[in-house]
Design a protein around this motif. Structure first.
Motif, PDB file in Angstrom:
ATOM      1  N   LEU A   1     124.466  86.235  47.541  1.00 55.97           N
ATOM      2  CA  LEU A   1     124.301  85.104  46.625  1.00 55.97           C
ATOM      3  C   LEU A   1     124.254  85.563  45.176  1.00 55.97           C
ATOM      4  N   PHE A   2     123.527  86.628  44.899  1.00 52.41           N
ATOM      5  CA  PHE A   2     123.406  87.111  43.532  1.00 52.41           C
ATOM      6  C   PHE A   2     124.708  87.739  43.035  1.00 52.41           C
ATOM      7  N   CYS A   3     125.528  88.247  43.940  1.00 54.51           N
ATOM      8  CA  CYS A   3     126.825  88.801  43.532  1.00 54.51           C
ATOM      9  C   CYS A   3     127.760  87.712  43.015  1.00 54.51           C
ATOM     10  N   ILE A   4     127.552  86.496  43.464  1.00 52.16           N
ATOM     11  CA  ILE A   4     128.376  85.378  42.979  1.00 52.16           C
ATOM     12  C   ILE A   4     128.067  85.102  41.518  1.00 52.16           C
ATOM     13  N   HIS A   5     126.789  85.170  41.171  1.00 57.51           N
ATOM     14  CA  HIS A   5     126.348  84.785  39.823  1.00 57.51           C
ATOM     15  C   HIS A   5     126.889  85.733  38.760  1.00 57.51           C
ATOM     16  N   ASN A   6     126.480  86.975  38.777  1.00 54.96           N
ATOM     17  CA  ASN A   6     126.944  87.955  37.807  1.00 54.96           C
ATOM     18  C   ASN A   6     126.725  89.349  38.386  1.00 54.96           C
ATOM     19  N   PRO A   7     127.726  89.897  39.069  1.00 50.66           N
ATOM     20  CA  PRO A   7     127.549  91.202  39.714  1.00 50.66           C
ATOM     21  C   PRO A   7     127.224  92.337  38.746  1.00 50.66           C
ATOM     22  N   ALA A   8     127.649  92.228  37.501  1.00 53.43           N
ATOM     23  CA  ALA A   8     127.391  93.291  36.538  1.00 53.43           C
ATOM     24  C   ALA A   8     125.909  93.369  36.172  1.00 53.43           C
ATOM     25  N   LYS A   9     125.204  92.249  36.251  1.00 56.09           N
ATOM     26  CA  LYS A   9     123.788  92.224  35.897  1.00 56.09           C
ATOM     27  C   LYS A   9     122.895  92.101  37.128  1.00 56.09           C
ATOM     28  N   LEU A  10     123.387  92.565  38.251  1.00 56.53           N
ATOM     29  CA  LEU A  10     122.625  92.501  39.492  1.00 56.53           C
ATOM     30  C   LEU A  10     121.441  93.457  39.413  1.00 56.53           C
ATOM     31  N   SER A  11     120.293  92.980  39.793  1.00 58.85           N
ATOM     32  CA  SER A  11     119.066  93.765  39.750  1.00 58.85           C
ATOM     33  C   SER A  11     119.183  94.995  40.649  1.00 58.85           C
ATOM     34  N   GLN A  12     118.627  96.112  40.201  1.00 60.93           N
ATOM     35  CA  GLN A  12     118.642  97.338  40.998  1.00 60.93           C
ATOM     36  C   GLN A  12     117.849  97.157  42.282  1.00 60.93           C
ATOM     37  N   MET A  13     116.792  96.339  42.227  1.00 65.79           N
ATOM     38  CA  MET A  13     115.995  96.082  43.423  1.00 65.79           C
ATOM     39  C   MET A  13     116.838  95.379  44.487  1.00 65.79           C
ATOM     40  N   ARG A  14     117.678  94.440  44.088  1.00 64.50           N
ATOM     41  CA  ARG A  14     118.541  93.729  45.037  1.00 64.50           C
ATOM     42  C   ARG A  14     119.539  94.696  45.674  1.00 64.50           C
ATOM     43  N   LYS A  15     120.107  95.577  44.855  1.00 69.55           N
ATOM     44  CA  LYS A  15     121.044  96.576  45.379  1.00 69.55           C
ATOM     45  C   LYS A  15     120.338  97.497  46.372  1.00 69.55           C
ATOM     46  N   ASP A  16     119.149  97.948  46.003  1.00 70.59           N
ATOM     47  CA  ASP A  16     118.398  98.865  46.862  1.00 70.59           C
ATOM     48  C   ASP A  16     118.026  98.209  48.187  1.00 70.59           C
ATOM     49  N   ARG A  17     117.590  96.951  48.143  1.00 67.33           N
ATOM     50  CA  ARG A  17     117.206  96.265  49.381  1.00 67.33           C
ATOM     51  C   ARG A  17     118.421  96.024  50.279  1.00 67.33           C
ATOM     52  N   TYR A  18     119.571  95.724  49.665  1.00 69.91           N
ATOM     53  CA  TYR A  18     120.790  95.550  50.455  1.00 69.91           C
ATOM     54  C   TYR A  18     121.201  96.879  51.093  1.00 69.91           C
ATOM     55  N   GLU A  19     121.192  97.939  50.307  1.00 67.56           N
ATOM     56  CA  GLU A  19     121.563  99.257  50.829  1.00 67.56           C
ATOM     57  C   GLU A  19     120.600  99.718  51.917  1.00 67.56           C
ATOM     58  N   ARG A  20     119.303  99.399  51.747  1.00 70.56           N
ATOM     59  CA  ARG A  20     118.324  99.744  52.777  1.00 70.56           C
ATOM     60  C   ARG A  20     118.608  98.994  54.064  1.00 70.56           C
ATOM     61  N   ALA A  21     118.998  97.726  53.952  1.00 69.42           N
ATOM     62  CA  ALA A  21     119.323  96.934  55.140  1.00 69.42           C
ATOM     63  C   ALA A  21     120.543  97.504  55.855  1.00 69.42           C
ATOM     64  N   VAL A  22     121.549  97.899  55.106  1.00 63.45           N
ATOM     65  CA  VAL A  22     122.761  98.467  55.713  1.00 63.45           C
ATOM     66  C   VAL A  22     122.448  99.816  56.361  1.00 63.45           C
ATOM     67  N   GLU A  23     121.644 100.641  55.709  1.00 61.50           N
ATOM     68  CA  GLU A  23     121.266 101.929  56.303  1.00 61.50           C
ATOM     69  C   GLU A  23     120.458 101.721  57.579  1.00 61.50           C
ATOM     70  N   TRP A  24     119.585 100.731  57.578  1.00 57.99           N
ATOM     71  CA  TRP A  24     118.809 100.408  58.776  1.00 57.99           C
ATOM     72  C   TRP A  24     119.741  99.975  59.904  1.00 57.99           C
ATOM     73  N   LEU A  25     120.719  99.142  59.588  1.00 58.91           N
ATOM     74  CA  LEU A  25     121.667  98.682  60.604  1.00 58.91           C
ATOM     75  C   LEU A  25     122.498  99.838  61.152  1.00 58.91           C
ATOM     76  N   LYS A  26     122.889 100.770  60.297  1.00 62.55           N
ATOM     77  CA  LYS A  26     123.644 101.933  60.761  1.00 62.55           C
ATOM     78  C   LYS A  26     122.794 102.780  61.711  1.00 62.55           C
ATOM     79  N   ALA A  27     121.508 102.933  61.397  1.00 59.33           N
ATOM     80  CA  ALA A  27     120.618 103.701  62.261  1.00 59.33           C
ATOM     81  C   ALA A  27     120.415 102.994  63.599  1.00 59.33           C
ATOM     82  N   VAL A  28     120.355 101.669  63.584  1.00 62.77           N
ATOM     83  CA  VAL A  28     120.239 100.905  64.831  1.00 62.77           C
ATOM     84  C   VAL A  28     121.498 101.098  65.667  1.00 62.77           C
ATOM     85  N   ARG A  29     122.660 101.027  65.031  1.00 62.66           N
ATOM     86  CA  ARG A  29     123.926 101.196  65.750  1.00 62.66           C
ATOM     87  C   ARG A  29     124.028 102.585  66.369  1.00 62.66           C
ATOM     88  N   ARG A  30     123.585 103.621  65.641  1.00 61.15           N
ATOM     89  CA  ARG A  30     123.631 104.995  66.158  1.00 61.15           C
ATOM     90  C   ARG A  30     122.632 105.217  67.277  1.00 61.15           C
TER      91      ARG A  30
END
Length: 143
Positions: free
Chosen positions: A78-107
């Protein structure tokens, strides 16, 4: 909106007025980003868990860890729609953490307690087993 994730679930992750400002009060945008996040999460979870059962749960029957990760992923989209250049670092970190968690679940490094396992045919279970038995082809050494 889908039955798994409701608009009230976003309240724990982002303030409602911020969410409405980002989406311009368009419910369709929220639904589209939520469905995209669910589709992305299904890619990771489908090998080990029954995603139809996971994402058809409602209310208190939903897994809270999956719900948290899914909400983080949907808010990121949702936030990427608004202005991806000004996306909060916390939002990026939480998204990356979710993807890393999903990769660990898959493995298989992480198991999610309470999620129903995927139903596999015997051939699928054999193919996905971490153990394989092989041998060289039989040779004929004498006639």
């Amino acid at each position: 909106m889908g039955t798994f994730l409701s608009k009230e679930d976003f309240d724990a992750t982002v303030h409602r007025d911020i969410l409405e400002a980002v989406t311009r009060r368009d419910e369709a945008v929220v639904e589209i980003c939520t469905e995209r996040a669910i589709a992305e999460m299904r890619c990771y979870l489908s090998g080990r868990y029954n995603c139809d059962a996971v994402f058809s749960a409602t209310g208190t029957g939903r897994n809270q860890l999956v719900l948290m990760m899914l909400t983080d992923m949907a808010v990121y989209h949702l936030f990427c729609i608004h202005n991806p250049a000004k996306l909060s670092q916390m939002r990026k970190d939480r998204y990356e953490r979710a993807v890393e968690w999903l990769k660990a679940v898959r493995r298989g490094d992480i198991s999610v307690d309470g999620l129903p396992s995927a139903e596999k045919t015997p051939d699928q279970a054999k193919a996905s087993s971490p153990y394989q038995m092989r041998s060289n082809p039989k040779r004929i050494n004498h006639l």
